[in-house]
Design a protein around this motif. Structure first.
Motif, PDB file in Angstrom:
ATOM      1  N   HIS A  16      42.972  41.769  49.371  1.00 42.40           N
ATOM      2  CA  HIS A  16      42.297  41.589  48.084  1.00 42.40           C
ATOM      3  C   HIS A  16      42.884  42.578  47.077  1.00 42.40           C
ATOM      4  N   ARG A  21      37.115  41.645  36.533  1.00 48.88           N
ATOM      5  CA  ARG A  21      37.330  40.383  35.822  1.00 48.88           C
ATOM      6  C   ARG A  21      37.872  40.646  34.425  1.00 48.88           C
ATOM      7  N   ARG A  93      42.525  35.006  39.619  1.00 47.69           N
ATOM      8  CA  ARG A  93      41.334  34.574  38.892  1.00 47.69           C
ATOM      9  C   ARG A  93      40.521  33.584  39.731  1.00 47.69           C
ATOM     10  N   GLN A  96      38.714  35.554  42.369  1.00 46.94           N
ATOM     11  CA  GLN A  96      37.555  36.246  41.811  1.00 46.94           C
ATOM     12  C   GLN A  96      36.425  35.278  41.502  1.00 46.94           C
ATOM     13  N   TRP A  99      34.773  34.431  44.772  1.00 52.81           N
ATOM     14  CA  TRP A  99      33.954  35.540  45.236  1.00 52.81           C
ATOM     15  C   TRP A  99      32.666  35.644  44.423  1.00 52.81           C
ATOM     16  N   HIS A 100      32.772  35.475  43.118  1.00 56.26           N
ATOM     17  CA  HIS A 100      31.591  35.539  42.249  1.00 56.26           C
ATOM     18  C   HIS A 100      30.611  34.408  42.583  1.00 56.26           C
TER      19      HIS A 100
END
Length: 136
Positions: A16, A21, A93, A96, A99-100
């Protein structure tokens, strides 16, 4: 630029990338600015209108100098590099965002679990099993 070069290495070593962000969005914005500048540069390096109406010798000189400097090849190489950077940033992106989204799903699951526990407590309280107003 150095941080950007290290992103694939960091991703390879750790699995990772430690980047917010906001920082990622800044990198993507910077890339779009650079791509826009490159497109404007490419447009400005096209043969100027003067050379279209100039003598063949002058026009040929401009073409020869551009060929000698390998302008098209250099610009194409820059475009390919920017494509690689764009692919890397897009992948980060997407990672992320995934993951979000996963974090939001866990929050929803936790909230549902809390609601179930509160509902069970209210139900037990209404039947008098807990020190509520229900039983005797």
């Amino acid at each position: 630029a150095t941080r950007l070069r290290m992103l694939p290495v960091e991703l390879n070593l750790t699995g990772h990338v430690q980047m917010s962000r906001r920082e990622l969005s800044k990198f993507i914005g910077s890339l779009y600015v650079q791509r826009s500048s490159l497109a404007m540069l490419r447009h400005s390096l096209d043969k100027p209108e003067y050379f279209w109406s100039a003598s063949d010798v002058v026009s040929r000189l401009y073409t020869d100098v551009a060929a000698y400097l390998e302008m098209d090849n250099r610009l194409e190489a820059l475009n390919r590099r920017m494509d690689v950077v764009n692919d890397t940033l897009t992948m980060l992106r997407d990672q992320q965002n995934h993951w979000h989204g996963e974090r939001l799903e866990w929050i929803v699951i936790l909230l549902i679990l809390i609601e179930v526990v509160v509902g069970v407590i209210q139900l037990l309280s209404s039947f008098g099993y807990l020190g509520g107003k229900g039983g005797g």
